[in-house]
Design a protein around this motif. Sequence first.
Motif, mmCIF file in Angstrom:
data_model
loop_
_atom_site.group_PDB
_atom_site.id
_atom_site.type_symbol
_atom_site.label_atom_id
_atom_site.label_comp_id
_atom_site.label_asym_id
_atom_site.label_seq_id
_atom_site.Cartn_x
_atom_site.Cartn_y
_atom_site.Cartn_z
ATOM 1 N N LEU A 1 42.524 46.214 48.488
ATOM 2 C CA LEU A 1 42.114 44.816 48.422
ATOM 3 C C LEU A 1 42.452 44.243 47.047
ATOM 4 O O LEU A 1 42.614 44.989 46.080
ATOM 5 N N PRO A 2 42.537 42.913 46.943
ATOM 6 C CA PRO A 2 42.863 42.306 45.645
ATOM 7 C C PRO A 2 41.833 42.663 44.578
ATOM 8 O O PRO A 2 40.626 42.594 44.819
ATOM 9 N N LYS A 3 42.300 43.050 43.411
ATOM 10 C CA LYS A 3 41.408 43.324 42.290
ATOM 11 C C LYS A 3 41.156 42.056 41.479
ATOM 12 O O LYS A 3 40.384 42.061 40.523
ATOM 13 N N GLU A 4 41.830 41.004 41.869
ATOM 14 C CA GLU A 4 41.686 39.718 41.196
ATOM 15 C C GLU A 4 41.483 38.628 42.243
ATOM 16 O O GLU A 4 42.287 38.485 43.154
ATOM 17 N N ILE A 5 40.401 37.900 42.141
ATOM 18 C CA ILE A 5 40.143 36.798 43.068
ATOM 19 C C ILE A 5 39.942 35.513 42.263
ATOM 20 O O ILE A 5 39.438 35.550 41.137
ATOM 21 N N THR A 6 40.335 34.408 42.821
ATOM 22 C CA THR A 6 40.147 33.108 42.178
ATOM 23 C C THR A 6 39.104 32.330 42.956
ATOM 24 O O THR A 6 39.270 32.086 44.151
ATOM 25 N N VAL A 7 38.032 31.971 42.280
ATOM 26 C CA VAL A 7 36.939 31.254 42.940
ATOM 27 C C VAL A 7 36.786 29.869 42.318
ATOM 28 O O VAL A 7 37.142 29.638 41.154
ATOM 29 N N GLY B 1 37.679 39.782 48.729
ATOM 30 C CA GLY B 1 39.055 40.217 48.964
ATOM 31 C C GLY B 1 39.362 40.332 50.449
ATOM 32 O O GLY B 1 40.490 40.042 50.891
ATOM 33 N N THR B 2 38.360 40.721 51.237
ATOM 34 C CA THR B 2 38.540 40.820 52.688
ATOM 35 C C THR B 2 38.719 39.440 53.306
ATOM 36 O O THR B 2 39.513 39.264 54.235
ATOM 37 N N VAL B 3 38.003 38.446 52.784
ATOM 38 C CA VAL B 3 38.187 37.068 53.263
ATOM 39 C C VAL B 3 39.626 36.621 53.036
ATOM 40 O O VAL B 3 40.273 36.062 53.927
ATOM 41 N N ILE B 4 40.133 36.882 51.842
ATOM 42 C CA ILE B 4 41.506 36.486 51.516
ATOM 43 C C ILE B 4 42.499 37.202 52.425
ATOM 44 O O ILE B 4 43.427 36.590 52.973
#
Length: 256
Positions: free
Chosen positions: A135-141, A224-227
Motif C-alpha cells: 500500500l502507499p506509504k505516502e498519502i495526501t489528505v 491507502g486501501t481507499v486510494i
Amino acid sequence: MRASSFRSSALPRLAVVVGSILAAACESAPKPPEPGAAAAASTAEAPAEPPKPKGMPELSVDSMGPYVGQRVDLAQKDGAEKLAKAIRALPIEGKPVTLLADKKAKPSAVAAVVTELGAAGAPKVIIKTDGRDDLPKEITVVPEGRVSKPPACAVSTMVLKDLATAIWPFGGGMGKRQRKGLAGPDLSHTGEQLTKDIAACSATVAFFSSDDEVPWEMAHNLAGTVIASDAKKKLDTLVLLRAAPVAGRPVQLGGG
C-alpha cells in the motif's frame, strides 16, 4: 622677620599641593551616569527573542505526540492551544506541508495536526508512514476545514476498536462491516467493498478515520486501501476526520 618671610613663601606652594590633590580626587571619583544610560544597558542585557524559522522544520507525530518545531503534549489542559499557536508560527505560506507519522502515533494526534495545518493555510498535508509494502506509504489528505457540503453518498470508512472496518455513506445509513483479519483489519475484503461503493457514487471525496485505541498505522493503511480501491481514479480529495465518527451515522464536519 625671617619666619614671616618663610610663611609667605610656603603658602603658595601649599595651595598648589592642595589644589593638585583635590584635582586628582575629582578625576578618580566615578562620574554620574548620563540620562538614559541605565535604560540602554538594561535593554542591551535583555535576551533577544529567538528568530522564527526561515524554512519549514520537520513536522512529525509519534507515540509521545506532535513535534512541530517544539514538542506539544496534547494531554495537557492547554495542549490544543499550544499546538495551534506553534503551527500558526510556521512558514506555511499557503503551500502543502509534509508530516511524518509514526506507526504507533495516536490517530487523534495526527488528525489534530492536520486540522491545525489546514487552519493555518495548508491546502493539503502529505502524510508519510512506514506502513504495508503493498500500500502507499505516502498519502495526501485535505484538512477537514477545507471541505464543505460533500454528497451524502460519499464514502466514509474507519478502523474500529476491535480492528474491524466499517464503510457507510457520509450522510448516514446502513454500513458494511468487515471483521478483523489475522494480524489487523481485513483490508482485502474491505477493499472489495470500497471499490463498489466508490464506483456507485459521483463524489470525488472520501473520508477516513480510526478509533483512537488503534495505532495510526492501521488508519494509514485503510487510507491507502481507499486510494487503491478507486478503480476509475475519480477521487481527488481524501479527508482525515478531526474526530472519530460513529459508524453508520451522518458524519459531522468540524467535530472534536
